[in-house]
Design an enzyme around this catalytic site. Structure first.
Site, PDB file in Angstrom:
ATOM      1  N   ARG A  93      34.179  15.022  23.978  1.00  0.00           N
ATOM      2  CA  ARG A  93      33.561  16.273  24.435  1.00  0.00           C
ATOM      3  C   ARG A  93      32.959  17.034  23.251  1.00  0.00           C
ATOM      4  NH1 ARG A  93      36.449  21.051  27.969  1.00  0.00           N
ATOM      5  NH2 ARG A  93      34.792  22.604  27.802  1.00  0.00           N
ATOM      6  N   TYR A 253      27.010  28.533  35.823  1.00  0.00           N
ATOM      7  CA  TYR A 253      26.180  27.572  35.088  1.00  0.00           C
ATOM      8  C   TYR A 253      24.688  27.919  35.145  1.00  0.00           C
ATOM      9  CZ  TYR A 253      30.356  24.880  34.280  1.00  0.00           C
ATOM     10  OH  TYR A 253      31.601  24.496  33.848  1.00  0.00           O
TER      11      TYR A 253
HETATM   12  C1  G6P Z   1      34.795  25.008  35.148  1.00  0.00           C
HETATM   13  C2  G6P Z   1      34.066  23.879  35.810  1.00  0.00           C
HETATM   14  C3  G6P Z   1      34.619  22.551  35.457  1.00  0.00           C
HETATM   15  C4  G6P Z   1      34.767  22.410  33.975  1.00  0.00           C
HETATM   16  C5  G6P Z   1      35.677  23.509  33.459  1.00  0.00           C
HETATM   17  C6  G6P Z   1      35.779  23.460  31.952  1.00  0.00           C
HETATM   18  O1  G6P Z   1      35.895  25.337  35.827  1.00  0.00           O
HETATM   19  O2  G6P Z   1      34.046  23.965  37.189  1.00  0.00           O
HETATM   20  O3  G6P Z   1      33.817  21.556  36.000  1.00  0.00           O
HETATM   21  O4  G6P Z   1      35.325  21.156  33.664  1.00  0.00           O
HETATM   22  O5  G6P Z   1      35.188  24.744  33.821  1.00  0.00           O
HETATM   23  O6  G6P Z   1      36.879  24.185  31.542  1.00  0.00           O
HETATM   24  P1  G6P Z   1      37.451  24.008  30.069  1.00  0.00           P
HETATM   25  O7  G6P Z   1      38.639  24.864  29.996  1.00  0.00           O
HETATM   26  O8  G6P Z   1      37.730  22.536  29.920  1.00  0.00           O
HETATM   27  O9  G6P Z   1      36.340  24.432  29.160  1.00  0.00           O
END
Ligand code: G6P
Ligand code: NAD
Ligand code: MN
Length: 433
Positions: A93, A253
């Site tokens: 990531r 988003y």
């Molecule tokens: C949101 C989105 C997810 C994504 C997440 C990332 O909830 O819906 O698709 O994976 O955020 O969260 P993070 O804590 O991993 O940055």
């Protein structure tokens, strides 16, 4: 009794899911929960799996938790398969975010070049999983949470004969909860007509007790504090005239598309300071696993709420329960369009409000999207389709095409430079290329 298999069981989100199963045991009696991971996630699986066992024991439930690295053994006769894995874990990531940013392009794990590469790594694995499902549990529903959930759902619909897939995201439920809070009403009174794609979903209307409150909610979205409903994206208020004219609810988003420049500048700043979201999450994950190791801990710790996936368990378990119990209630999920959105192909994946039945989600027909958002949604759908094709074929030109038609990528030349660097950086996870 129901058998659930969760692939990517070592995820720090697993306690969230387990909490959901515990809360709904009365309507969804899970007999077996199999948590599946791979060698690289073995330690995480042990830690989080043992916490899951303690949570279930504390709740006094008979559910048996199995931890395994043998996916095929787990899948035998499953009723529901949920997927929440990340190929290459958080190190991958970090590359998804940092390489585009080093070229001055937005670095985000589900949008732009990062989203494409997460798709290229994930799709071959999900197609393998579907192959196993067809052989070992052909009647099982696949509930895919793995990102990019839109592109992944598209790939399964287009390249496998398996129709029993639902893509799931916590953004729509996060918006429902957020709007309920803004209006200070219980979330059960809120109804939103969702339509669009994953991480590109709009609220076409929003009701409290059957009365539209769209204008009021749209006004509230001009406040920076109200424009994001998830922890991983910091809000920025919309220009009031813009959001009024758009006249639909946005998802967090959309900030990457309608505030490209501001979002990029912010990410570039984080990048220079070594605090892209991957790095923030790596630290958070370490803290979470330290907590999970405590043998006296038998609940989901509140610190997990700092992750972006809040309400994941509610979304997942209410979906599984409505399929299992044939509830016919309305939930927003990713499923085959079948005409729900006129300007998107019938056989493509869309994220829309659906009636959830024993036979799966039945999308509610929306007519079409407003003309101002239709083009962007179609463009992202084209990106998802071409990206899925690149993942399946391993064709370089197709991957460059997907990269370049993404609205966040400025040119074919910059796209190619990013593509080449990312193909090299991720090569151990891209056997098709
Ligand atoms: C949101 C989105 C997810 C994504 C997440 C990332 O909830 O819906 O698709 O994976 O955020 O969260 P993070 O804590 O991993 O940055
Ligand atoms: P993570 O990095 O902790 O990975 C989860 C687990 O997947 C790890 O234990 C890892 O070892 C395992 N894994 C990797 N490859 C695997 C494979 N081939 N088979 C089985 N397991 C494998 O990831 P995370 O931060 O917990 O997120 C997990 C996934 O859920 C990601 O894809 C993320 O994008 C997604 N997610 C989706 C939403 C949504 O709204 N749909 C919300 C939050 C997270
Ligand atoms: Mn999501």
């Amino acid at each position: 009794g129901i058998k659930i298999v969760t692939i990517g069981g070592g995820s720090s989100y697993t306690p969230e899911l387990v909490e959901g199963f515990i809360k709904r045991y009365h309507e969804l009696p899970v007999r077996e929960l199999w948590l599946v991971d791979i060698e690289a996630g073995k330690e995480k699986l042990e830690i989080v799996g043992n916490l899951a066992k303690r949570m279930i024991e504390k709740a006094g439930l008979p559910t048996k938790v199995h931890l395994t690295l043998d996916r095929r053994a787990a899948l035998k006769d499953a009723d529901f398969v949920t997927t929440q894995f990340r190929v290459g874990l958080l190190d991958a990531r970090a590359k998804d975010e940092r390489i585009p940013l080093s070229h001055g392009v937005l670095g985000q794990e589900t949008n732009g070049p990062g989203g494409l590469f997460k798709g290229l790594r994930t799709i071959p694995i999900i197609l393998d999983i579907v192959k196993d499902i067809k052989e070992l549990c052909p009647d099982a529903w696949l509930i895919n949470f793995t990102n990019p959930a839109g592109m992944v759902t598209e790939a399964v619909l287009r390249y496998t004969g398996h129709k029993k897939i639902v893509g799931l995201c916590n953004v729509p439920i996060g918006i429902e909860m957020g709007v309920a809070k803004l209006l200070d009403v219980d979330h059960s009174r809120i109804r939103i007509d969702f339509a669009g794609l994953n991480h590109m979903v709009y609220g076409l209307d929003v009701y409290v007790d059957g009365v539209s409150v769209k204008d009021k909610v749209i006004d509230l979205l001009s406040n920076p504090e109200n424009s994001s409903f998830v922890k991983n994206i910091e809000g920025q208020g919309w220009e009031p005239e813009f959001i009024r004219a758009l006249n639909v609810l946005t998802c967090p988003y959309h900030l990457y598309y309608y505030k490209k420049d501001e979002m990029l500048q912010k990410e570039l700043k984080n990048f220079k300071e070594g605090t892209t979201r991957a790095e923030v999450v790596q630290k958070l994950e370490e803290e979470l696993f330290e907590l999970y190791k405590d043998p006296n801990l038998a609940i989901k710790p509140p610190q997990l709420e700092q992750r972006g996936g809040a309400y994941y368990s509610d979304a997942a378990v209410r979906l599984i329960s409505s399929i299992y119990n044939d509830k016919r209630d309305i939930q927003p999920v990713n499923t085959i369009n079948n005409g729900a959105i006129a300007s998107i192909p019938y056989d493509s994946a869309v994220e829309v409000s659906c009636v959830i039945t024993k036979e799966g989600p039945k999308p509610i027909i929306n007519g079409d999207l407003p003309v101002a958002v239709r083009g962007l949604v179609q463009q992202i759908k084209s990106f998802e389709r071409v990206g899925a094709e690149a993942a399946v074929t391993g064709n370089y030109d197709t991957a460059l095409l997907a990269m370049t038609i993404n609205p966040l990528v400025p040119s074919d030349k910059v796209g190619k430079a990013i593509l080449d660097e990312m193909l090299e950086a991720h090569k151990e996870h891209l056997p098709n290329f």
